[in-house]
Design a protein around this motif. Structure first.
Motif, mmCIF file in Angstrom:
data_model
loop_
_atom_site.group_PDB
_atom_site.id
_atom_site.type_symbol
_atom_site.label_atom_id
_atom_site.label_comp_id
_atom_site.label_asym_id
_atom_site.label_seq_id
_atom_site.Cartn_x
_atom_site.Cartn_y
_atom_site.Cartn_z
ATOM 1 N N GLY A 46 -8.606 -49.474 23.095
ATOM 2 C CA GLY A 46 -7.604 -48.643 22.946
ATOM 3 C C GLY A 46 -8.366 -47.358 23.967
ATOM 4 O O GLY A 46 -9.316 -47.437 24.451
ATOM 5 N N HIS A 52 -6.671 -40.440 24.492
ATOM 6 C CA HIS A 52 -5.461 -39.632 23.806
ATOM 7 C C HIS A 52 -5.606 -38.008 24.069
ATOM 8 O O HIS A 52 -4.541 -37.344 24.139
ATOM 9 N N ARG A 61 3.515 -38.614 28.078
ATOM 10 C CA ARG A 61 4.628 -39.527 27.607
ATOM 11 C C ARG A 61 5.893 -38.695 27.763
ATOM 12 O O ARG A 61 7.034 -39.374 27.680
ATOM 13 N N GLY A 135 -5.464 -49.909 26.710
ATOM 14 C CA GLY A 135 -4.536 -48.845 26.660
ATOM 15 C C GLY A 135 -4.443 -47.991 27.983
ATOM 16 O O GLY A 135 -5.694 -47.584 28.304
ATOM 17 N N SER A 149 0.081 -48.512 25.027
ATOM 18 C CA SER A 149 -1.036 -48.779 24.025
ATOM 19 C C SER A 149 -1.396 -50.135 24.241
ATOM 20 O O SER A 149 -0.670 -51.203 24.704
ATOM 21 N N ASP A 151 -2.038 -52.036 21.481
ATOM 22 C CA ASP A 151 -1.296 -52.899 20.614
ATOM 23 C C ASP A 151 0.171 -53.300 21.502
ATOM 24 O O ASP A 151 0.304 -54.754 21.251
ATOM 25 N N LYS A 152 0.503 -52.693 22.251
ATOM 26 C CA LYS A 152 1.594 -53.263 22.792
ATOM 27 C C LYS A 152 1.269 -54.207 24.174
ATOM 28 O O LYS A 152 2.120 -55.143 24.285
ATOM 29 N N ASP A 205 -3.391 -38.806 18.580
ATOM 30 C CA ASP A 205 -2.914 -40.022 18.733
ATOM 31 C C ASP A 205 -1.425 -39.930 19.362
ATOM 32 O O ASP A 205 -0.703 -39.430 18.674
ATOM 33 N N THR A 207 0.309 -42.298 20.747
ATOM 34 C CA THR A 207 0.914 -43.794 20.689
ATOM 35 C C THR A 207 1.294 -44.200 19.247
ATOM 36 O O THR A 207 1.608 -45.222 19.001
ATOM 37 N N ASN A 212 3.265 -47.847 14.658
ATOM 38 C CA ASN A 212 3.390 -48.574 15.976
ATOM 39 C C ASN A 212 2.329 -50.009 16.074
ATOM 40 O O ASN A 212 2.874 -50.766 16.594
ATOM 41 N N LYS A 213 1.326 -49.965 15.468
ATOM 42 C CA LYS A 213 0.244 -51.030 15.741
ATOM 43 C C LYS A 213 1.083 -52.177 14.612
ATOM 44 O O LYS A 213 1.042 -53.145 15.328
#
Ligand code: ADP
Ligand code: IPE
Length: 250
Positions: A46, A52, A61, A135, A149, A151-152, A205, A207, A212-213
């Motif tokens: 991450g 971040h 974003r 990320g 991210s 995670d995505k 954060d 994301t 979202n995770k």
């Protein structure tokens, strides 16, 4: 092949910009070393305290908006490269053949959907490299630029490379029924995909934190673990399939 997310909250202190938890990363590398090359791994880390704060400062974003934001886009990427290099060096010192791939060079976004080719990742895995993604900033067909991210990345890539297991390393023992900073929060052993989840996100954060995770993790079809990556031995247990942290109900 096992996918491991090195959460930003594990490899850095998210409340302290540009902090790096060197000893924790060394411990994670040592645990992976016990299983490699019998098992193959894909790592994704991450942004933590490197990605971040800059992504937030430059409002990446929100999409393209003049040169200042473009500078921020590049600075955020460079900060991620800096963090990535620290992690890569630790693995290389342990004789683990990691190979870094800049996420922003192989993936594009289009209205929240990821596009890109995983053939380089597959080829690296075939050769028993340990690919490491992170990320990152990302180009998008709608708003020009955004943040992607880890995670995505995992939910997109894991299926395509037929991951046997995904392990999310966090700085808490797993997923709780409410924010673990609340006194009566309870750790969930097995989490159901139908759970309705609301929680707060840390101030750095960008994301979407834990919500979202989980959203991304619920898209996975293999066994999924959320464990405390700061505790020695936890990763070993998860790799061996023992009971630890929170698992997603199959
Ligand atoms: P990472 O950086 O490891 O990818 P995040 O920082 O996005 O993960 O999320 C982990 C953090 O989410 C933990 O530090 C924890 O304090 C916070 N958190 C908030 N609500 C929950 C919850 N219900 N269960 C677990 N962690 C939670
Ligand atoms: C964020 O990645 C990347 C940037 C901010 C550039 P993640 O969303 O996967 O990072 P962590 O794990 O929450 O720190």
């Amino acid at each position: 092949m096992i996918v491991i997310k090195l959460g930003g909250s594990v490899i850095s202190n998210k409340n302290k910009p540009f902090s790096f938890n060197e000893n924790i990363v060394k411990q994670i590398a040592s645990e992976i070393k016990k299983f490699y090359p019998e098992k193959n791994f894909l790592l994704v880390h991450g942004g933590g305290s490197f990605g971040h704060p800059l992504a937030k400062k430059y409002e990446i974003r929100k999409g393209m908006n003049g040169i200042k934001r473009m500078i921020g886009f590049s600075k955020t990427h460079e900060a991620m490269l800096e963090l990535n290099k620290k992690i890569v060096n630790i693995f290389l010192e342990k004789n683990l053949p990691v190979f870094s791939i800049s996420t922003s060079s192989i993936f594009l976004m289009d209205n929240g959907k990821m596009h890109g080719n995983v053939s380089i990742i597959k080829e690296l895995l075939n050769l028993e490299f340990i690919p490491i993604l992170f990320g990152d900033v990302v180009l998008t067909r709608d708003k020009g630029i955004d943040i992607l991210s880890g995670d995505k990345i995992i939910s997109h890539v894991a299926k395509k490379i037929e991951a046997e297991k995904v392990i999310f390393l966090m700085d808490v023992d797993g997923i709780y029924n409410k924010n673990p900073s609340e006194k009566d929060a309870e750790l969930i052993d097995e989490i159901d995909r139908s759970i309705q989840f609301k929680s707060t996100t840390g101030k750095f954060d960008v994301t979407g934190g834990i919500e979202n995770k989980l959203k991304e993790a619920f898209k996975l079809h293999c066994p999924v673990y959320f464990i405390n990556g700061m505790v020695k031995g936890n990763l070993t247990k998860a790799i061996e399939g023992r009971k630890i942290g929170t698992r997603i109900k199959q």
